[in-house]
Design a protein around this motif. Structure first.
Motif, mmCIF file in Angstrom:
data_model
loop_
_atom_site.group_PDB
_atom_site.id
_atom_site.type_symbol
_atom_site.label_atom_id
_atom_site.label_comp_id
_atom_site.label_asym_id
_atom_site.label_seq_id
_atom_site.Cartn_x
_atom_site.Cartn_y
_atom_site.Cartn_z
ATOM 1 N N ASP A 1 9.454 10.795 -59.939
ATOM 2 C CA ASP A 1 8.446 9.868 -59.448
ATOM 3 C C ASP A 1 8.669 9.575 -57.965
ATOM 4 N N ASP B 1 6.624 4.816 -67.309
ATOM 5 C CA ASP B 1 6.076 4.084 -66.173
ATOM 6 C C ASP B 1 5.035 4.884 -65.395
ATOM 7 N N GLN B 2 4.963 6.175 -65.645
ATOM 8 C CA GLN B 2 3.907 6.968 -65.018
ATOM 9 C C GLN B 2 2.518 6.563 -65.525
ATOM 10 N N TYR C 1 1.141 3.848 -65.272
ATOM 11 C CA TYR C 1 0.492 2.973 -64.301
ATOM 12 C C TYR C 1 -0.149 3.728 -63.146
ATOM 13 N N VAL C 2 0.267 4.962 -62.934
ATOM 14 C CA VAL C 2 -0.247 5.704 -61.770
ATOM 15 C C VAL C 2 -0.915 7.018 -62.156
ATOM 16 N N CYS D 1 8.122 -2.122 -66.276
ATOM 17 C CA CYS D 1 8.136 -0.987 -65.355
ATOM 18 C C CYS D 1 9.503 -0.955 -64.685
ATOM 19 N N ASP E 1 10.346 0.686 -61.133
ATOM 20 C CA ASP E 1 9.901 0.074 -59.884
ATOM 21 C C ASP E 1 10.155 -1.427 -59.980
ATOM 22 N N LYS F 1 5.484 -3.808 -57.658
ATOM 23 C CA LYS F 1 4.237 -3.400 -57.005
ATOM 24 C C LYS F 1 3.395 -2.500 -57.898
ATOM 25 N N ARG F 2 4.057 -1.607 -58.634
ATOM 26 C CA ARG F 2 3.295 -0.660 -59.436
ATOM 27 C C ARG F 2 2.488 -1.385 -60.518
ATOM 28 N N ASP G 1 -0.364 -3.523 -58.781
ATOM 29 C CA ASP G 1 -1.527 -2.736 -58.371
ATOM 30 C C ASP G 1 -2.379 -2.367 -59.582
ATOM 31 N N TRP G 2 -1.713 -2.025 -60.702
ATOM 32 C CA TRP G 2 -2.456 -1.661 -61.913
ATOM 33 C C TRP G 2 -3.228 -2.869 -62.443
#
Length: 336
Positions: A249, A266-267, A269-270, A314, A317, A321-322, A325-326
């Motif tokens: 990541d 955790d991926q 979220y992105v 998460c 991170d 922040k991750r 943002d989500w």
């Protein structure tokens, strides 16, 4: 079925299935019967056998659970099945001759529709917010509530008992899950495929909450993997778009695609596919029309709020922040 199917408040109590053969057998080449498993008494019931086949296209098997003459004659006359907890329905075919071909099953239905008159609605107005306060119909809304996350998978008597108890304790809001991915009985057994039986059970839960004057908090995805959750979304992404799941990541954490470590989780979220599929589920859910009340979920006063996820984590991170943002993106999407 999980939860068990409850027929008591439905307008008919008939099990029905359609069967077609290719090539068509002779008119008496097959016999068929329907089986129903009653969890309450832990036993199977079946109807009498019917000859099927011939050039009729679709053959229809029906089993009216109210009709004691429809049951297997080996059962004592007058012994009918309770309507409370159906957990399995089976179709059994017997061939009277050698046959090579295919059998197709379609339009399998279990009972009729819920009787709307049994669910008078007692909530008026959509809950809102003014500053840091909740509001309802222009007034501040203060409440006591309870968490009963398991209702979506429980039988109707348990579901009603919990909501009855909440009302008797003068609670106003109950939180229960509205997610589940990857298993046949869940809301989304396959990616983008929705289980109508599960949603009809949720329809009934929402309608009964309205009958009791209660409002529901409905979370939309789980952090954990017990009911699919973020891990299942990632599994779908890995299977359908493996290029979207990197080996590392943006923090340099190794993404273990076999043992599915925290970085893999955790991926969610992105990952662009996970984000879109989450939005697809939210779109379907909020635009669903309750089969009992006729009200779209997003317009339903019985729903107090939508919770974008349950118990999020998460670990890869620690800045937060991750997740932040989500939340910003998905909260805006839900509100839209």
């Amino acid at each position: 079925y999980a939860p068990p199917i409850y027929l008591t408040n439905k307008d008919n109590h008939t099990i029905r299935a359609e069967i077609k053969f290719d090539p068509q057998p002779g008119p008496f080449d097959f016999a068929g019967t329907l089986w129903v498993y009653d969890k309450q008494n832990e036993r199977w019931y079946q109807n009498d056998y019917k000859s099927i086949g011939g050039g009729v296209g679709w053959n229809v098997l029906t089993f009216n659970l109210d009709d004691n003459t429809a049951y297997d004659p080996d059962l004592p006359l007058g012994q009918t099945m309770p309507l409370g907890q159906i957990v399995r329905v089976g179709i059994q075919l017997y061939a009277n001759v050698n046959y090579t071909g295919k059998a197709y099953f379609d339009n399998i239905t279990i009972g009729g529709k819920e009787i709307t008159a049994n669910y008078p609605q007692n909530n008026v107005g959509i809950a809102g917010r003014s500053g840091t306060n909740f509001t309802l119909n222009g007034n501040p809304f203060y409440f006591a509530g309870a968490n009963a996350e398991y209702l979506f998978e429980k039988s109707v008597p348990i579901e009603e008992g919990v909501l009855d108890s909440a009302k008797n304790m003068n609670l106003s809001v109950v939180r229960t899950w509205a997610f589940g991915e990857g298993e046949d009985a869940f809301f989304q057994p396959q990616r983008g495929k929705f289980n109508q039986s599960a949603f009809e059970h949720l329809d009934r839960l929402i309608a009964y909450a309205g009958k009791k004057g209660l409002r529901l908090v409905l979370p939309l995805v789980d952090n954990w993997g017990h009911y699919g959750g973020m891990f299942k979304y990632m599994d779908w992404a890995l299977a359908e778009h493996p290029e979207s799941v990197p080996d590392y990541d943006d923090k340099g954490n190794f993404i273990d695609k076999v043992n599915k470590n925290d970085a893999y989780h955790d991926q969610f979220y992105v990952n662009p596919y996970c984000k879109q599929w989450y939005k697809d589920y939210v779109t379907y859910l909020l635009n669903r029309t309750n089969s009992i009340t006729g009200v779209r979920y997003k317009d339903d006063p019985n729903i107090f709020s939508w919770e974008v996820f349950n118990e999020p984590r998460c670990k890869s991170d620690v800045s937060g922040k991750r997740i932040h943002d989500w939340i910003v993106e998905m909260s805006a999407f839900v509100k839209s």
